[in-house]
Design a protein around this motif. Structure first.
Motif, PDB file in Angstrom:
ATOM      1  N   SER A  74       0.400 -12.372  11.895  1.00  0.00           N
ATOM      2  CA  SER A  74       0.602 -10.955  11.613  1.00  0.00           C
ATOM      3  C   SER A  74       1.791 -10.752  10.669  1.00  0.00           C
ATOM      4  N   LEU A  75       2.889 -11.455  10.930  1.00  0.00           N
ATOM      5  CA  LEU A  75       4.053 -11.379  10.040  1.00  0.00           C
ATOM      6  C   LEU A  75       3.697 -11.866   8.636  1.00  0.00           C
ATOM      7  N   ALA A  76       2.953 -12.953   8.571  1.00  0.00           N
ATOM      8  CA  ALA A  76       2.566 -13.513   7.272  1.00  0.00           C
ATOM      9  C   ALA A  76       1.614 -12.578   6.534  1.00  0.00           C
ATOM     10  N   GLU A  77       0.715 -11.928   7.259  1.00  0.00           N
ATOM     11  CA  GLU A  77      -0.208 -10.979   6.618  1.00  0.00           C
ATOM     12  C   GLU A  77       0.549  -9.795   6.017  1.00  0.00           C
ATOM     13  N   ARG A  78       1.552  -9.303   6.762  1.00  0.00           N
ATOM     14  CA  ARG A  78       2.378  -8.212   6.223  1.00  0.00           C
ATOM     15  C   ARG A  78       3.110  -8.665   4.970  1.00  0.00           C
ATOM     16  N   LYS A  79       3.662  -9.881   5.018  1.00  0.00           N
ATOM     17  CA  LYS A  79       4.381 -10.407   3.858  1.00  0.00           C
ATOM     18  C   LYS A  79       3.432 -10.565   2.676  1.00  0.00           C
ATOM     19  N   LEU A  80       2.236 -11.058   2.926  1.00  0.00           N
ATOM     20  CA  LEU A  80       1.243 -11.218   1.863  1.00  0.00           C
ATOM     21  C   LEU A  80       0.908  -9.867   1.235  1.00  0.00           C
ATOM     22  N   GLY A  81       0.765  -8.837   2.052  1.00  0.00           N
ATOM     23  CA  GLY A  81       0.523  -7.492   1.526  1.00  0.00           C
ATOM     24  C   GLY A  81       1.656  -7.027   0.639  1.00  0.00           C
ATOM     25  N   ASP A  82       2.895  -7.268   1.083  1.00  0.00           N
ATOM     26  CA  ASP A  82       4.068  -6.907   0.281  1.00  0.00           C
ATOM     27  C   ASP A  82       4.064  -7.639  -1.057  1.00  0.00           C
ATOM     28  N   VAL A  83       3.731  -8.918  -1.025  1.00  0.00           N
ATOM     29  CA  VAL A  83       3.708  -9.732  -2.246  1.00  0.00           C
ATOM     30  C   VAL A  83       2.649  -9.193  -3.209  1.00  0.00           C
ATOM     31  N   ARG A  84       1.500  -8.827  -2.681  1.00  0.00           N
ATOM     32  CA  ARG A  84       0.429  -8.298  -3.538  1.00  0.00           C
ATOM     33  C   ARG A  84       0.831  -6.979  -4.184  1.00  0.00           C
ATOM     34  N   VAL A  85       1.543  -6.135  -3.450  1.00  0.00           N
ATOM     35  CA  VAL A  85       2.036  -4.875  -4.015  1.00  0.00           C
ATOM     36  C   VAL A  85       3.038  -5.169  -5.130  1.00  0.00           C
ATOM     37  N   ARG A  86       3.954  -6.103  -4.873  1.00  0.00           N
ATOM     38  CA  ARG A  86       4.945  -6.467  -5.901  1.00  0.00           C
ATOM     39  C   ARG A  86       4.278  -7.056  -7.140  1.00  0.00           C
ATOM     40  N   LEU A  87       3.230  -7.871  -6.923  1.00  0.00           N
ATOM     41  CA  LEU A  87       2.506  -8.442  -8.066  1.00  0.00           C
ATOM     42  C   LEU A  87       1.858  -7.341  -8.901  1.00  0.00           C
ATOM     43  N   ALA A  88       1.279  -6.349  -8.249  1.00  0.00           N
ATOM     44  CA  ALA A  88       0.675  -5.229  -8.979  1.00  0.00           C
ATOM     45  C   ALA A  88       1.746  -4.486  -9.768  1.00  0.00           C
ATOM     46  N   ASP A  89       2.902  -4.263  -9.147  1.00  0.00           N
ATOM     47  CA  ASP A  89       4.010  -3.608  -9.854  1.00  0.00           C
ATOM     48  C   ASP A  89       4.448  -4.429 -11.062  1.00  0.00           C
TER      49      ASP A  89
END
Length: 136
Positions: free
Chosen positions: A87-102
């Motif tokens: 669950s922690l890793a999934e949240r981090k992955l979501g954050d990373v994907r948002v940063r990549l889009a930015d």
């Protein structure tokens, strides 16, 4: 890699973990690394477990986990809480994907500005500087 015997100094711990002494002290202040007892008239000694913990912290940081998130992961380090770790890793992955889009958006805007800078000649205002100043 050579294994260190139990009972080494903070400097040896820091060197073996590839961090500075102040990093070790910072982790202790943040509650990520326990501070060993100081025997009377002696210096504190660290163990191989302490070294493994510092390496764990650094590995998690390299994956983008904040120190608060690392603290959460350390509570799960026995390996028996895989769902929570996932669950922690999934949240981090979501954050990373948002940063990549930015970052992709930033790349597109900068690319356009660089192209515009290359095509402007003479006494024309620099498109990059004008854009950063909020001018068209």
């Amino acid at each position: 890699m050579k294994t260190l015997c139990a009972g080494f100094t903070i400097g040896v711990l820091a060197e073996a973990a590839g961090v500075g002494v102040e990093t070790i002290r910072f982790y202790q202040r943040k509650g990520l690394l326990p501070e060993p007892e100081r025997p009377r008239s002696s210096i504190r000694r660290y163990s191989d477990d302490d070294l493994a913990r510092v390496r764990f912290i650094k590995s998690a940081q390299r994956l983008g986990f904040s120190l608060d998130e690392v603290g959460e992961l350390l509570k799960l380090e026995d390996g028996a809480h895989c769902d929570e770790a996932r669950s922690l890793a999934e949240r981090k992955l979501g954050d990373v994907r948002v940063r990549l889009a930015d970052l992709r958006n930033i790349e597109a805007v900068l690319s356009q500005l660089v192209t515009r800078c290359g095509s402007s000649h003479g006494a024309v205002t620099c498109p990059l500087i004008a854009s950063l100043q909020g001018r068209p």
